[in-house]
Design a protein around this motif. Structure first.
Motif, mmCIF file in Angstrom:
data_model
loop_
_atom_site.group_PDB
_atom_site.id
_atom_site.type_symbol
_atom_site.label_atom_id
_atom_site.label_comp_id
_atom_site.label_asym_id
_atom_site.label_seq_id
_atom_site.Cartn_x
_atom_site.Cartn_y
_atom_site.Cartn_z
ATOM 1 N N LEU A 1 4.485 38.231 35.772
ATOM 2 C CA LEU A 1 5.470 37.328 35.178
ATOM 3 C C LEU A 1 6.524 36.899 36.195
ATOM 4 C CD1 LEU A 1 5.457 36.442 32.246
ATOM 5 C CD2 LEU A 1 7.229 38.117 31.786
ATOM 6 N N TRP B 1 6.045 45.603 29.354
ATOM 7 C CA TRP B 1 5.962 44.506 30.322
ATOM 8 C C TRP B 1 5.008 44.803 31.449
ATOM 9 C CZ3 TRP B 1 7.572 40.169 28.418
ATOM 10 C CH2 TRP B 1 8.464 40.219 27.345
ATOM 11 N N LEU C 1 11.125 34.997 32.373
ATOM 12 C CA LEU C 1 11.127 35.448 30.990
ATOM 13 C C LEU C 1 12.419 34.964 30.362
ATOM 14 C CD1 LEU C 1 10.142 37.170 28.618
ATOM 15 C CD2 LEU C 1 11.213 39.148 29.689
ATOM 16 N N SER D 1 4.919 32.651 32.883
ATOM 17 C CA SER D 1 6.162 32.260 32.222
ATOM 18 C C SER D 1 6.081 32.468 30.724
ATOM 19 C CB SER D 1 6.419 30.763 32.421
ATOM 20 O OG SER D 1 6.702 30.484 33.738
#
Ligand code: NAG
Ligand code: NAG
Ligand code: NAG
Ligand code: NAG
Ligand code: NAG
Ligand code: NAG
Ligand code: NAG
Ligand code: NAG
Ligand code: NAG
Ligand code: NAG
Ligand code: NAG
Ligand code: NAG
Length: 837
Positions: free
Chosen positions: A486, A480, A489, A464
């Motif tokens: 992840l 990314w 975001l 996060s």
């Protein structure tokens, strides 16, 4: 012949010897026991595949089976957490030497504990924790007189006859958690267990401790660990018998209703761990706590303790490693800055306490610290430098909701894994993070500069990143792929510009992407379609151009899509109807010019009146440090209830907003299939035709705005059936005829119906056929067009704020507090709109 026999005998002996020798390293399985095990396996309906090793002769090598090195008998069978289902066959009785049986964490589908277990007399250890047994605990267990350990916890068991317990005279470990003991005097039985070392009776619905019971729990010199957490104990008398507890090392009384002040604890001279979380203790912390030389864990959180906490509360606690005083709002830390504590803590939690304006300096001496939680602790200081350098082992740092200022240095060599500094006044550029960080929560600060530093290292553990409500600028970095795991975001409400970077497509797990309130331009990147786990996209309030991509139709998990307030043109693609789980679809304030596709019957969640499943987890919510503002956020146990309720509330909202575009054509008939919809806004378009007659089937509507279109014809009578309607606006259309009669429709102001061709009837003036003048001569006609436009503009602003509030709220949901009342607030705000009119 004799010699032949001798030779044969020798041969046999040699053979036996060989077997014996080889058996030394590799015991052979008893055939009878092997068959018993197989028969046990065959009685099962299902297992997790672990028992696939249960083949061949070598049963001593099978998963979970342990044989005696000397005899070859099966002595231990542990099949914990392998998802066993079905029957427990009595063939286990063939395992005559079995001393330890573990079947915990399986799902036996609510069968009773088989009575034959009582015939396994040799059993010393029996673990049946959390395996979905129900019914009455068979008293035959009392026949297991050799039993040392018995764990029946976390099933749906009852105890009716408890005489059997006293037969287990050598029992050392007993866990009956989650069995209702309120109607038994089982505690009396337990007192006769002289060798009991460890007793767990959590969630047992024990409410009253008769004064005679505590001194007789076990032999005082034997009981080491007593867990009575999550009961309804209300008397502190348990402490009055301190002298009999001098052997006690662990005392867990969490989440009871113990009240009054914490009594003196000097008698508990062996105490290592004391848990009093979530009770109703008042008064000050007794100084005697500081005299417990063995104390390692002190948890007094979530009480109503007050008064000063001083150095002398800790004078002899040189073994303390965990200190939790959090959420005692009246507790004041009064500790000299130069204090040199006797302990080296691993965990400090002072959240929700009055730590004082300054950052506690003594923490600097705690160089082994792993976790520091001072969130909501009323600190207004600058973050000290030593926090980042001296505390080099720090892994978890929670400082949200203070007024801490300062800058954050290069963190790349720290051990930080989880960092929550939300809602403070930090003002540096975003620092470099250690490679293994998993959660970055920096929302609601004054961080400046660009995010490009994030690209300097890989962050494989990162789940996060919440950077919302800061002053970050520049382009959103395009790297990314370096943080491939992840989940969420959030860059909302910053000043990011440029395009949404294509490398976001590398985030195959990402569930929530929040970028609203920036200056982003360009189109939604084509690569985003690869993020198949996305449930939430909020890119509202940017300057995005292009058309709504048709690949949106492939985002099957999408629940929330907010493209509000951009410069999107073209059509609403019919592919959008493939996203059947959609719950909030906000395309308002764009330049969309097309008809509305007629496929809204496809939205199964909107069609249902049920509350959809919704998981805040996907929003990267930092549950580790979150607490309700203490009025009713009393304990994390209750808090979990809050969380559920919160989810439920968030899930309640089902919304379609296509307002302020250039949509034309008529309202599709399939709209009426969205029977669960709460809010529908089609205002400010060029829609023509009739309002669909079935509109009344959207029974859950709270808010309906069709104003500023060119809709004609009558208001459908079915509308009168929507009793929940709180906001209604039909103004500025070409509607005519009599407003249908229902208390609901008449309760709105006349302005809700203003500026139509020929609407009449309550709340407007009576219809001509009723002998009154039509609406055209209403004083409202003096309102000039400009006023009308102003009105609609203001209305727009109000609604923008309302919906901005929702998305803004979600944007920071993970960072601030859980508000039960948000939905009420939201609809109150809508009510205000109405009132404003
Ligand atoms: C059996 O022997 C093995 C080594 O050969 C040893 O690791 C194990 O602990 C022994 N088991 C028992 C129950 O004695
Ligand atoms: C226990 O088994 C019953 C019957 O199969 C099932 O309905 C129930 O969901 C199970 N409970 C748990 C907690 O798994
Ligand atoms: C086992 O326990 C039951 C019930 O407590 C009892 O009636 C029975 O006699 C016991 N059996 C043996 C063999 O001890
Ligand atoms: C707890 O005990 C009370 C009576 O002592 C009973 O009314 C209640 O149902 C029990 N609660 C649970 C959850 O077993
Ligand atoms: C704790 O005490 C307060 C007031 O002193 C009371 O309102 C509350 O119900 C009590 N809570 C429990 C769990 O007993
Ligand atoms: C503790 O709670 C009991 C029951 O709620 C109450 O009667 C008693 O007065 C309380 N004691 C203190 C010291 O608050
Ligand atoms: C925070 O500190 C100020 C003074 O420093 C005090 O007035 C206020 O009550 C404190 N707030 C809380 C929640 O402790
Ligand atoms: C941050 O610290 C690391 C390790 O000391 C170093 O390699 C790196 O150059 C530093 N980066 C900056 C921008 O200071
Ligand atoms: C990061 O985690 C990996 C695997 O968990 C570990 O091997 C590595 O040593 C860690 N790196 C640092 C700098 O802690
Ligand atoms: C946006 O962030 C700023 C701080 O940078 C804050 O003051 C403001 O309230 C935020 N706006 C919204 C709508 O959340
Ligand atoms: C998506 O929607 C379009 C248009 O409605 C349709 O033709 C297409 O078959 C759908 N695709 C899938 C995979 O369902
Ligand atoms: C409705 O959804 C199904 C998939 O659930 C899809 O195949 C179909 O094409 C959709 N219809 C339209 C008109 O998009």
């Amino acid at each position: 012949m004799i010699s032949d026999k001798r030779i044969a005998l020798k041969f046999v002996l040699v053979l036996l010897f060989c077997v014996f020798v080889s058996g030394d390293s590799e015991v052979r399985c008893m055939e009878r026991e092997r068959e018993a095990l197989l028969s046990f396996k065959n009685g099962l309906l299902y297992e997790h595949g672990r028992l696939s090793s249960w083949r061949g002769d070598e049963c001593c090598k099978w998963y979970g089976v342990v044989c005696s090195n000397t005899t070859g008998h099966v002595i231990s069978l542990h099949l914990n957490g392998v998802n066993l289902r079905g029957n427990i066959g009595s063939s286990l009785l063939e395992l005559h030497r079995l001393t330890s049986l573990g079947l915990s964490w399986n799902d036996f589908g609510g069968i009773p504990i088989p009575e034959f277990i009582g015939s396994m007399k040799q059993l010393q250890h029996l673990y049946l924790r959390s395996s979905n047994f129900s019914g009455t605990v068979p008293p035959q267990i009392g026949n297991l007189t050799d039993l040392r350990s018995l764990d029946l916890s976390y099933n749906s068991l009852m105890i009716e006859n408890h005489d059997w317990l006293s037969s287990l005279s050598v029992l050392s470990y007993l866990d009956l958690s989650h069995i209702d003991l309120s109607h038994t005097n089982l505690l009396e039985q337990i007192t006769s267990l002289q060798f009991l070392h460890e007793l767990h009776l959590a969630f047992c619905n024990i409410s009253v401790f008769t004064s005679s019971v505590p001194p007789r729990i076990g032999n005082p010199t034997n009981l080491r660990s007593l867990d009575l957490s999550f009961n309804s104990l209300i008397y502190t008398s348990i402490f009055a018998f301190g002298s009999v507890f001098e052997s006690l090392e662990i005392l867990n009384l969490e989440y009871n209703q113990l009240n009054g002040s914490i009594p003196g604890l000097t008698a508990f001279s062996s105490l290592k761990e004391l848990y009093l979380t979530g009770n109703n203790f008042t008064g000050s912390i007794p100084l005697s706590i500081g005299q417990l030389p063995e104390l390692q864990v002190l948890d007094l959180s979530y009480n109503s303790l007050e008064g000063l906490v001083s150095e002398s509360h800790f004078s002899k606690l040189d073994k303390l490693n965990t200190l939790d005083l959090s959420f005692n709002p009246l507790l004041v830390l009064d500790i000299a800055p130069d204090w040199s504590p006797p302990f080296q803590l691993k965990t400090i939690s002072l959240a929700g306490c009055n730590v004082g304006s300054y950052f506690p300096k003594w923490i600097r001496t705690q160089t082994n610290l792993l976790s520091l939680d001072v969130h909501g602790a009323n600190i207004t200081d600058e973050a000290p430098r030593w926090l980042w350098t001296t505390l080099s082992s720090l892994q978890h740092i929670y400082m949200s909701d203070n007024q801490i200022s300062g800058t954050i240095p290069n963190l790349s060599t720290t051990s930080i894994m989880h960092m929550d500094l939300s809602n403070n006044r930090f003002s540096s550029p975003i620092p470099l993070f250690p490679t293994n960080i998993s959660g970055i929560y920096l929302g609601g600060n004054m961080f400046t500069g660009s995010l490009s530093s994030m690209c300097k290292a890989r962050h494989d553990q990162l789940r996060s990143i919440i950077l919302s409500d800061n002053q970050l600028a520049g382009e959103v970095p395009d790297c990314w792929e370096k943080m491939p795991n992840l989940l969420s975001l959030n860059l909302a409400n910053n000043s990011f510009s440029g395009e949404i970077p294509p490398s976001l497509g590398a985030l195959r797990d990402i569930a929530a992407l929040q970028m609203h309130g920036n200056n982003l331009s360009g189109e939604l990147p084509y690569s985003l379609r690869l993020c198949q786990e996305l449930r939430f996209i909020d890119v509202g309030g940017n300057m995005l151009t292009g058309e709504i991509p048709t690949w949106i139709g492939q985002m099957y998990k999408m629940q929330f899509l907010n493209l509000r307030g951009n410069k999107l043109h073209g059509s609403i693609p019919p592919e959008i109807c493939n996203v059947t789980n959609i719950q909030v679809l906000d395309l308002s304030i764009n330049k969309l010019s097309s008809i509305i596709p007629d496929c809204f019957n496809n939205f199964t969640v909107l069609a249902s009146k049920n509350t959809p499943y919704f998981d805040l987890y996907y929003f990267g919510t930092n549950f580790d440090s979150m607490d309700e503002n203490n009025q009713d956020g009393y304990s994390s146990f209750q808090w979990k209830g809050q969380q559920l309720e919160y989810k439920k509330n968030l899930g309640v909202l089902k919304l379609i907003d296509f307002s302020s575009n250039r949509l034309f054509g008529s309202i599709p008939k399939s709209f009426s299939d969205m029977r669960g919809l709460n809010s529908l806004n089609l205002s400010g378009n060029s829609l023509t035709g009739y309002i669909i007659p079935d509109i009344g089937e959207m029974e859950m509507l709270d808010s309906l705005d069709l104003s500023h279109n060119q809709l004609s014809g009558k208001i459908p009578t079915s509308l009168a059936e929507i009793y929940s309607l709180g906001v209604l606006d039909f103004s500025h259309n070409n509607l005519s005829g009599k407003i249908p009669t229902s208390t609901q429709l008449q309760s709105f102001n006349a302005s809700a119906y203003a500026w139509n061709d020929g609407l009449c009837g309550d709340p407007l003036p009576k219809c001509p056929e009723d002998g009154m003048r039509p609406y055209a001569t209403d004083p409202g006609e003096n309102m000039n067009e400009k006023d009308g436009i102003n009105l609609s503009f203001m209305q727009e602003v109000w609604l923008s704020m309302a919906f901005g509030y929702i998305f803004g709220f979600w944007g920071i949901a993970g960072l601030i507090t859980l508000k039960k009342s948000w939905r009420i607030a939201f609809f109150n705000m809508l009510d205000d709109v109405e009132y404003w009119f």
